[in-house]
Motif scaffolding. Structure first.
Motif, PDB file in Angstrom:
ATOM      1  N   ALA A 164      82.410 -26.503  79.430  1.00 51.89           N
ATOM      2  CA  ALA A 164      82.734 -27.643  78.566  1.00 51.89           C
ATOM      3  C   ALA A 164      82.395 -27.344  77.104  1.00 51.89           C
ATOM      4  CB  ALA A 164      81.985 -28.884  79.039  1.00 51.89           C
ATOM      5  N   SER A 165      81.246 -26.731  76.869  1.00 52.20           N
ATOM      6  CA  SER A 165      80.817 -26.435  75.495  1.00 52.20           C
ATOM      7  C   SER A 165      81.728 -25.418  74.826  1.00 52.20           C
ATOM      8  CB  SER A 165      79.378 -25.910  75.498  1.00 52.20           C
ATOM      9  OG  SER A 165      78.473 -26.900  75.896  1.00 52.20           O
ATOM     10  N   MET A 166      82.122 -24.362  75.563  1.00 52.44           N
ATOM     11  CA  MET A 166      82.977 -23.338  74.973  1.00 52.44           C
ATOM     12  C   MET A 166      84.363 -23.900  74.653  1.00 52.44           C
ATOM     13  SD  MET A 166      81.042 -20.776  74.605  1.00 52.44           S
ATOM     14  CE  MET A 166      82.328 -19.742  73.926  1.00 52.44           C
ATOM     15  N   LEU A 167      84.880 -24.747  75.524  1.00 52.79           N
ATOM     16  CA  LEU A 167      86.174 -25.378  75.247  1.00 52.79           C
ATOM     17  C   LEU A 167      86.067 -26.281  74.025  1.00 52.79           C
ATOM     18  CD1 LEU A 167      87.357 -26.281  78.867  1.00 52.79           C
ATOM     19  CD2 LEU A 167      88.287 -24.506  77.378  1.00 52.79           C
ATOM     20  N   ARG A 168      84.933 -26.956  73.915  1.00 56.30           N
ATOM     21  CA  ARG A 168      84.717 -27.878  72.798  1.00 56.30           C
ATOM     22  C   ARG A 168      84.563 -27.133  71.475  1.00 56.30           C
ATOM     23  NH1 ARG A 168      85.313 -33.440  72.034  1.00 56.30           N
ATOM     24  NH2 ARG A 168      83.872 -34.152  70.431  1.00 56.30           N
ATOM     25  N   SER A 169      84.080 -25.894  71.523  1.00 53.61           N
ATOM     26  CA  SER A 169      83.784 -25.153  70.296  1.00 53.61           C
ATOM     27  C   SER A 169      85.016 -24.490  69.684  1.00 53.61           C
ATOM     28  CB  SER A 169      82.730 -24.073  70.581  1.00 53.61           C
ATOM     29  OG  SER A 169      83.265 -23.057  71.422  1.00 53.61           O
ATOM     30  N   ARG A 170      86.134 -24.502  70.390  1.00 51.29           N
ATOM     31  CA  ARG A 170      87.343 -23.870  69.858  1.00 51.29           C
ATOM     32  C   ARG A 170      87.755 -24.536  68.546  1.00 51.29           C
ATOM     33  NH1 ARG A 170      91.725 -24.201  74.472  1.00 51.29           N
ATOM     34  NH2 ARG A 170      90.959 -26.357  74.371  1.00 51.29           N
ATOM     35  N   GLY A 171      88.062 -23.719  67.564  1.00 47.58           N
ATOM     36  CA  GLY A 171      88.467 -24.260  66.273  1.00 47.58           C
ATOM     37  C   GLY A 171      87.312 -24.594  65.355  1.00 47.58           C
ATOM     38  N   GLY A 172      86.079 -24.384  65.817  1.00 45.44           N
ATOM     39  CA  GLY A 172      84.909 -24.656  64.986  1.00 45.44           C
ATOM     40  C   GLY A 172      84.685 -23.576  63.944  1.00 45.44           C
ATOM     41  N   ALA A 173      83.760 -23.858  63.030  1.00 45.89           N
ATOM     42  CA  ALA A 173      83.482 -22.909  61.946  1.00 45.89           C
ATOM     43  C   ALA A 173      82.803 -21.645  62.474  1.00 45.89           C
ATOM     44  CB  ALA A 173      82.610 -23.579  60.882  1.00 45.89           C
ATOM     45  N   LYS A 174      81.929 -21.810  63.463  1.00 46.83           N
ATOM     46  CA  LYS A 174      81.229 -20.667  64.041  1.00 46.83           C
ATOM     47  C   LYS A 174      82.049 -20.081  65.196  1.00 46.83           C
ATOM     48  CE  LYS A 174      77.635 -21.046  61.372  1.00 46.83           C
ATOM     49  NZ  LYS A 174      77.314 -20.000  60.382  1.00 46.83           N
ATOM     50  N   LYS A 175      82.068 -18.755  65.273  1.00 47.29           N
ATOM     51  CA  LYS A 175      82.865 -18.072  66.284  1.00 47.29           C
ATOM     52  C   LYS A 175      82.002 -17.119  67.107  1.00 47.29           C
ATOM     53  CE  LYS A 175      86.797 -19.781  64.712  1.00 47.29           C
ATOM     54  NZ  LYS A 175      87.594 -20.745  65.495  1.00 47.29           N
ATOM     55  N   VAL A 176      82.451 -16.869  68.327  1.00 43.64           N
ATOM     56  CA  VAL A 176      81.828 -15.853  69.155  1.00 43.64           C
ATOM     57  C   VAL A 176      82.189 -14.482  68.596  1.00 43.64           C
ATOM     58  CG1 VAL A 176      81.846 -14.759  71.434  1.00 43.64           C
ATOM     59  CG2 VAL A 176      81.841 -17.249  71.240  1.00 43.64           C
ATOM     60  N   GLU A 177      81.207 -13.576  68.524  1.00 44.68           N
ATOM     61  CA  GLU A 177      81.495 -12.198  68.146  1.00 44.68           C
ATOM     62  C   GLU A 177      82.087 -11.494  69.362  1.00 44.68           C
ATOM     63  OE1 GLU A 177      78.704  -9.777  66.195  1.00 44.68           O
ATOM     64  OE2 GLU A 177      77.945 -11.353  64.873  1.00 44.68           O
ATOM     65  N   LEU A 178      83.405 -11.451  69.432  1.00 40.46           N
ATOM     66  CA  LEU A 178      84.065 -10.977  70.643  1.00 40.46           C
ATOM     67  C   LEU A 178      83.709  -9.540  70.998  1.00 40.46           C
ATOM     68  CD1 LEU A 178      87.610 -12.595  70.310  1.00 40.46           C
ATOM     69  CD2 LEU A 178      85.734 -13.259  71.815  1.00 40.46           C
ATOM     70  N   GLY A 179      83.480  -8.703  70.004  1.00 33.63           N
ATOM     71  CA  GLY A 179      83.133  -7.315  70.298  1.00 33.63           C
ATOM     72  C   GLY A 179      81.771  -7.195  70.961  1.00 33.63           C
ATOM     73  N   ARG A 180      80.732  -7.448  70.204  1.00 33.78           N
ATOM     74  CA  ARG A 180      79.375  -7.340  70.739  1.00 33.78           C
ATOM     75  C   ARG A 180      79.089  -8.441  71.758  1.00 33.78           C
ATOM     76  NH1 ARG A 180      75.362  -6.613  65.707  1.00 33.78           N
ATOM     77  NH2 ARG A 180      76.382  -8.529  65.021  1.00 33.78           N
ATOM     78  N   GLY A 181      79.601  -9.631  71.497  1.00 32.41           N
ATOM     79  CA  GLY A 181      79.357 -10.751  72.409  1.00 32.41           C
ATOM     80  C   GLY A 181      79.896 -10.495  73.802  1.00 32.41           C
ATOM     81  N   THR A 182      81.082  -9.887  73.884  1.00 36.30           N
ATOM     82  CA  THR A 182      81.676  -9.613  75.191  1.00 36.30           C
ATOM     83  C   THR A 182      80.920  -8.515  75.922  1.00 36.30           C
ATOM     84  OG1 THR A 182      83.864 -10.325  74.422  1.00 36.30           O
ATOM     85  CG2 THR A 182      83.790  -8.933  76.394  1.00 36.30           C
ATOM     86  N   LEU A 183      80.471  -7.505  75.191  1.00 34.54           N
ATOM     87  CA  LEU A 183      79.662  -6.454  75.816  1.00 34.54           C
ATOM     88  C   LEU A 183      78.361  -7.029  76.371  1.00 34.54           C
ATOM     89  CD1 LEU A 183      80.150  -3.580  73.227  1.00 34.54           C
ATOM     90  CD2 LEU A 183      80.920  -3.560  75.607  1.00 34.54           C
ATOM     91  N   LEU A 184      77.728  -7.899  75.583  1.00 34.40           N
ATOM     92  CA  LEU A 184      76.517  -8.571  76.057  1.00 34.40           C
ATOM     93  C   LEU A 184      76.819  -9.413  77.296  1.00 34.40           C
ATOM     94  CD1 LEU A 184      75.022  -9.750  72.650  1.00 34.40           C
ATOM     95  CD2 LEU A 184      73.822  -8.342  74.319  1.00 34.40           C
ATOM     96  N   ALA A 185      77.935 -10.129  77.250  1.00 36.02           N
ATOM     97  CA  ALA A 185      78.294 -11.015  78.356  1.00 36.02           C
ATOM     98  C   ALA A 185      78.602 -10.232  79.629  1.00 36.02           C
ATOM     99  CB  ALA A 185      79.503 -11.869  77.958  1.00 36.02           C
ATOM    100  N   ILE A 186      79.301  -9.106  79.503  1.00 35.54           N
ATOM    101  CA  ILE A 186      79.611  -8.277  80.670  1.00 35.54           C
ATOM    102  C   ILE A 186      78.324  -7.702  81.259  1.00 35.54           C
ATOM    103  CG2 ILE A 186      80.723  -6.134  81.428  1.00 35.54           C
ATOM    104  CD1 ILE A 186      82.956  -6.748  79.395  1.00 35.54           C
ATOM    105  N   GLY A 187      77.426  -7.226  80.385  1.00 32.14           N
ATOM    106  CA  GLY A 187      76.134  -6.735  80.858  1.00 32.14           C
ATOM    107  C   GLY A 187      75.349  -7.822  81.566  1.00 32.14           C
ATOM    108  N   ALA A 188      75.375  -9.041  81.002  1.00 33.56           N
ATOM    109  CA  ALA A 188      74.665 -10.162  81.609  1.00 33.56           C
ATOM    110  C   ALA A 188      75.265 -10.525  82.966  1.00 33.56           C
ATOM    111  CB  ALA A 188      74.711 -11.371  80.682  1.00 33.56           C
ATOM    112  N   ALA A 189      76.584 -10.436  83.070  1.00 31.17           N
ATOM    113  CA  ALA A 189      77.242 -10.727  84.350  1.00 31.17           C
ATOM    114  C   ALA A 189      76.814  -9.715  85.415  1.00 31.17           C
ATOM    115  CB  ALA A 189      78.759 -10.698  84.178  1.00 31.17           C
ATOM    116  N   ALA A 190      76.756  -8.438  85.025  1.00 29.94           N
ATOM    117  CA  ALA A 190      76.297  -7.402  85.961  1.00 29.94           C
ATOM    118  C   ALA A 190      74.854  -7.656  86.367  1.00 29.94           C
ATOM    119  CB  ALA A 190      76.445  -6.024  85.328  1.00 29.94           C
ATOM    120  N   GLY A 191      74.033  -8.050  85.404  1.00 28.50           N
ATOM    121  CA  GLY A 191      72.644  -8.356  85.704  1.00 28.50           C
ATOM    122  C   GLY A 191      72.502  -9.533  86.634  1.00 28.50           C
TER     123      GLY A 191
END
Length: 259
Positions: A57-84
């Motif tokens: 819900a929060s990620m859907l709500r944040s679309r179009g906001g001033a702050k953005k996810v860093e897709l490069g580093r953020g996705t690497l962190l997220a994939i590592g976290a998923a594996a963990g």
């Protein structure tokens, strides 16, 4: 009464989680441990499902906001976290086999140590030189550790994510909050799927799960709305006081383990 209490706990926790980026599980888990009387594996599962709903819900709500996810580093962190998150299910089941009390003690001790560590970092953050990690391997490795910790504790990531994003990636408060939710989304999704595929879903009452998820979704939407109106310093103050509350609840739960 348990259904109403579960709803209110999740609504409040995920509203705060949506504002600060901690996800809400770091509040839901120790509070339910203290007051629900449910087994530790059931609490972890219910908390994880609620946090997952809240982050979506929060990620859907944040679309179009001033702050953005860093897709490069953020996705690497997220994939590592998923594996963990997936790997840690094995550790959790192994510790669970040693007995419910052993799991509770391990979780509460780790929660206290980590929260105090994050609190100490927060108080001294202005005097600590942060890093700006760019290596893909380092990003994935850091994410892996975050996933292991959050899945074992059943908290989604919480303040640990934020402290790591502040220090290793030099993110400001609101950017770190959004990237933390992104990481939590991956780690909790992986943890949830792992539980389903292994057939290790604990016994629970459907009405309790449903109201917790509804509370999580509403809290996520409300939290992101409030976050847009707060300054970064306001979010920092909320985060500080929240750390104190979490530490106090975890200390209470640890004492109860030996009562």
């Amino acid at each position: 009464m348990q259904i109403l209490l579960s709803f209110l706990i999740c609504l409040l926790a995920t509203t705060i989680g949506g504002i600060s980026g901690i996800g809400g599980g770091v509040i839901i888990k120790p509070v339910l441990d203290a007051f629900s009387g449910l087994p530790v594996n059931t609490v972890s599962f219910l908390s994880g499902c609620t946090v997952l709903a809240m982050t979506i819900a929060s990620m859907l709500r944040s679309r179009g906001g001033a702050k953005k996810v860093e897709l490069g580093r953020g996705t690497l962190l997220a994939i590592g976290a998923a594996a963990g998150g997936v790997l840690d299910k094995e550790l959790f089941e192994w510790v669970l086999g040693a007995g419910g009390t052993a799991v509770s003690v391990a979780q509460q001790v780790m929660m206290i140590v980590l929260t105090l560590g994050v609190l100490a970092y927060t108080l001294n953050r202005s005097r600590i030189v942060s890093r700006d990690v760019r290596s893909p391997a380092a990003c994935a490795s850091i994410g892996l550790v975050l996933g292991l910790l959050s899945a074992f504790l059943g908290i989604g990531g919480g303040p640990i994510n934020l402290a790591v994003l502040y220090y290793f990636f030099s993110m400001d408060t609101k950017t770190a909050a959004l990237n933390s939710l992104y990481i939590i989304l991956f780690s909790q999704s992986a943890s949830f799927l792992g539980t389903i595929l292994r057939g290790t879903v604990p016994e629970f009452r459907w009405p309790v799960l449903i109201v917790m998820v509804i509370g999580g979704i509403l809290g996520g939407i409300l939290g992101r709305s409030i976050s847009k109106k707060l300054s970064s310093s306001g979010v920092d103050r909320l985060f500080f006081w929240l750390l104190l509350v979490i530490t106090a609840i975890s200390c209470y739960n640890l004492v109860c383990c030996f009562a």
